[in-house]
Structure formats: C-alpha cells, structure tokens
Design a protein around this motif. Structure first.
Motif, PDB file in Angstrom:
ATOM      1  N   ILE A  46      -9.928  -1.329  -0.328  1.00 24.90           N
ATOM      2  CA  ILE A  46      -9.949  -1.559   1.100  1.00 24.90           C
ATOM      3  C   ILE A  46      -9.549  -2.957   1.394  1.00 24.90           C
ATOM      4  N   ILE A  47     -10.157  -3.843   0.185  1.00 24.17           N
ATOM      5  CA  ILE A  47      -9.539  -5.403   0.147  1.00 24.17           C
ATOM      6  C   ILE A  47      -7.982  -5.371   0.022  1.00 24.17           C
ATOM      7  N   LEU A  48      -7.524  -4.700  -0.881  1.00 19.52           N
ATOM      8  CA  LEU A  48      -5.929  -4.804  -0.963  1.00 19.52           C
ATOM      9  C   LEU A  48      -5.383  -4.201   0.192  1.00 19.52           C
ATOM     10  N   CYS A  49      -5.816  -3.396   0.903  1.00 21.99           N
ATOM     11  CA  CYS A  49      -5.137  -2.708   2.216  1.00 21.99           C
ATOM     12  C   CYS A  49      -5.267  -3.857   3.165  1.00 21.99           C
ATOM     13  N   THR A  67       4.419   0.705  -2.508  1.00 21.45           N
ATOM     14  CA  THR A  67       4.441   0.392  -3.983  1.00 21.45           C
ATOM     15  C   THR A  67       3.098  -0.293  -4.306  1.00 21.45           C
ATOM     16  N   ALA A  68       2.824  -1.347  -3.630  1.00 19.36           N
ATOM     17  CA  ALA A  68       1.431  -2.129  -3.809  1.00 19.36           C
ATOM     18  C   ALA A  68       0.267  -1.226  -3.745  1.00 19.36           C
ATOM     19  N   LEU A  69       0.200  -0.266  -2.863  1.00 21.82           N
ATOM     20  CA  LEU A  69      -0.850   0.413  -2.542  1.00 21.82           C
ATOM     21  C   LEU A  69      -1.120   1.386  -3.361  1.00 21.82           C
ATOM     22  N   LEU A  70      -0.003   2.022  -3.946  1.00 21.82           N
ATOM     23  CA  LEU A  70      -0.109   3.322  -4.719  1.00 21.82           C
ATOM     24  C   LEU A  70       0.032   3.213  -6.308  1.00 21.82           C
ATOM     25  N   VAL A  71       0.885   2.283  -6.710  1.00 19.65           N
ATOM     26  CA  VAL A  71       1.194   2.342  -8.289  1.00 19.65           C
ATOM     27  C   VAL A  71       1.296   0.728  -8.666  1.00 19.65           C
ATOM     28  N   LEU A 114       3.897  -7.186  -8.912  1.00 20.81           N
ATOM     29  CA  LEU A 114       2.622  -6.802  -8.113  1.00 20.81           C
ATOM     30  C   LEU A 114       1.367  -6.348  -9.102  1.00 20.81           C
ATOM     31  N   GLN A 115       0.594  -6.674  -9.354  1.00 17.74           N
ATOM     32  CA  GLN A 115      -0.723  -6.551 -10.055  1.00 17.74           C
ATOM     33  C   GLN A 115      -1.801  -6.356  -8.798  1.00 17.74           C
ATOM     34  N   THR A 116      -2.118  -5.019  -8.585  1.00 17.63           N
ATOM     35  CA  THR A 116      -3.063  -4.798  -7.508  1.00 17.63           C
ATOM     36  C   THR A 116      -3.826  -3.588  -7.926  1.00 17.63           C
TER      37      THR A 116
END
Length: 319
Positions: A144-147, A243-247, A254-256
């Motif tokens: 959620i924070i990532l989103c 890309t950042a949200l899925l993998v 991008l380390q997420t």
C-alpha cells in the motif's frame, strides 16, 4: 508542428546550454536527501559507500524509502525544467508539451491504458510460462505504501525524462539545427546511454542498450508523428508504474515491495528481452497509434526541415 513550438519562446542556443546546466543542478539538489540517508545508513552499519555500485547503494535502505528518495531527484528535475522553460525561455508548459491549443489528456490516458494492459499481460504470461522463476513477494502494508509512492512520484520521474528528452532537448536541437532527424536520433542515443549505469546492463550485457536506445527512438517517433508528448508521457508512465508494482528483482534499478519477485538467474539478453520489444512490439504500438490518430506524411514529420513560423519572420523583418 511540435518542434516549432520552441519559436514561441526565446530559443537562442546559449539558453539551452544554461537550461541544461540548471536542470542538472536541480537534479543534484534532489539527490541530497538520498545521499544523506545512504551515508547515515552506511555509517550505522560500519560500511563505506566508496566503491559501492548503484545496486549496492539501493540495498542499504528499506525499499519504499529507497524508492521515495531516489524519485525525489526526478521530481526536482521536473520542477527545475519547468522553471527554466518559463523564465529562461519564456515558454509555456503547453507549448513544451504539444502543438495543440491545450494538452490532450485523452491521448495520455489512451497510451497509459494500452501499454499498461500490454506490459501487465507480458508479465503474467511469463509468470504462467515459468512460475519457477517467480516468488510471491506481496505484503499488504508495504505494498500500500509502495502504491502511494509509485502513483505520485513515478509519473513525475517519467514525465521529467519525457519533457527533458522528447520535449526540451528535441525542440532545442530542432530549432538550432533546423532538422527533425538530428534531434530524434541524438535524444534517443543520449536517452539510452544515460541508462548505461543501470544494474540491468551489468547483468544482461551491453546488448540491452539496444532496448534503451530503441525505446527512446520509439517515443521520439511517437512525439514527432503525433505533434506532442501526450502519448510518450502516457506510455512511459505506464511502463515504469506497472513494472514497479508487479515485479522486482535483485539486479534491477527499481527495488520495490512488488507483487512478485523474479528470482531467475539473469544471463545475456536475448531476443525476448531486447529485440522483440524494439523490432516487433513497438512497431505494432506505433501502428495502433497511427490508425487511431490518422498519422500521415511520415517522411516530412520525421525527416523534414524545421522552419520558424511566418509570423515570427514578419516581426523580425518589421523590426
């Protein structure tokens, strides 16, 4: 004509030199919080940041904090670029964005939704074909924070890159050289080369630069053919956001806290990684764009000359 929009402002060559330096300084200012955070974290762990590569630096911070601080520099760069356009060039954001009377957000959302669907489909197809290469990385609160971070800041990051390369530099080089193909090729190559320090290049080999340069060329063609940045802005935002949200993977820029993590061992980039997007997928997307927006006169729009509007020529003569 999109490039000719620069004639509406002050466009002497030296202004672009000063402008680029000012934008570079804005980016450096935006990197200060990240640098301080990494330095403090390294000291607390007893490590030295000297000699660390980009991938090592990114592992020092918690992924969401790392992403937030990393993207701040792009947001600062975008603000700096808009300030340069307004005060150094006396140019409006609209004329920096499009040759239309106002920004066409329908174009932005069409490209965003189209590429969001396509890129997401590729990720899930690969997941179902090679499930052993992925692990579920989903954690509700960090995601959620990532989103929140990604939805707000990633469009600013991608917009900065588009406004800088396909906007500011393409218009500037166009009015200076009076050509379209020189800024198209130059901005595409420079855009690609600026990704050379990405961890992906080290893992996949320099052949992956074909993808980065090819992406710049694709976005440049879309900008010139459509007489505006809207499609490029939408495409780029969707590409990085989904890309950042899925993998994520340990060897990517991008380390997420994404839904999945790619645990496959990266090897030399091949057809599917580099050549299929550039030589198959991107041309298909351009074809879709061309049919929807009735693109014509490709030769003139990509290789024609750039001329000052007649009204400016008349004003210069009268003065």
């Amino acid at each position: 004509m999109y490039i000719a929009q620069a004639f509406k402002g002050l466009h002497e060559w030296w202004r672009y030199i000063i402008g680029i330096l000012a934008v570079f300084m804005a980016v450096l200012l935006g990197q200060i919080p990240f640098t301080i955070a990494v330095f403090i974290k390294a000291i607390s762990k007893g490590d030295s940041i000297l000699g660390m590569n980009e991938a090592d630096l990114m592992t020092l911070l918690e992924p969401n904090l790392n992403l937030f601080l990393m993207l701040l520099s792009f947001a600062a760069g975008l603000v700096g670029l808009f300030i340069v356009a307004k005060y150094l060039h006396k140019q409006t954001i609209v004329s920096l964005t499009t040759a239309r009377e106002k920004i066409d957000w329908k174009r932005f959302w069409f490209a965003f939704i189209l590429w969001g669907f396509v890129s997401t489909s590729f990720i899930f197809i690969d997941y179902f074909l090679s499930p052993e290469d992925y692990v579920l990385n989903f954690k509700l609160v960090p995601f959620i924070i990532l989103c929140l971070i990604a939805i707000i800041l990633i469009p600013l990051q991608t917009s900065f890159e588009e406004y800088l390369f396909r906007g500011y530099l393409m218009q500037g080089m166009g009015v200076i050289t009076k050509t379209k193909w020189i800024p198209l090729i130059t901005t595409s190559v420079v855009f690609g080369l600026l990704h050379i320090a990405n961890p992906e290049v080290k893992q996949l080999g320099y052949i992956v630069m074909v993808y980065y340069v090819g992406t710049g060329l694709f976005l440049g063609i879309a900008t010139l053919m459509d007489e505006g940045l809207e499609l490029a802005l939408g495409f780029h935002a969707a590409n990085n956001l989904f890309t950042a949200l899925l993998v994520t993977a340990d060897w990517t820029a991008l380390q997420t806290h994404s839904v999945f993590k790619d645990i496959s061992l990266p090897g030399a980039a091949g057809f599917m990684d580099v050549f299929m997007p550039v030589f198959v997928v991107f041309p298909i997307v351009l074809f879709v764009f061309s049919k929807k927006y009735n693109w014509t006169n490709w030769k003139e729009k990509l290789f024609g000359t750039v001329e000052a509007p007649q009204i400016e020529t008349e004003n210069i003569t009268n003065n």
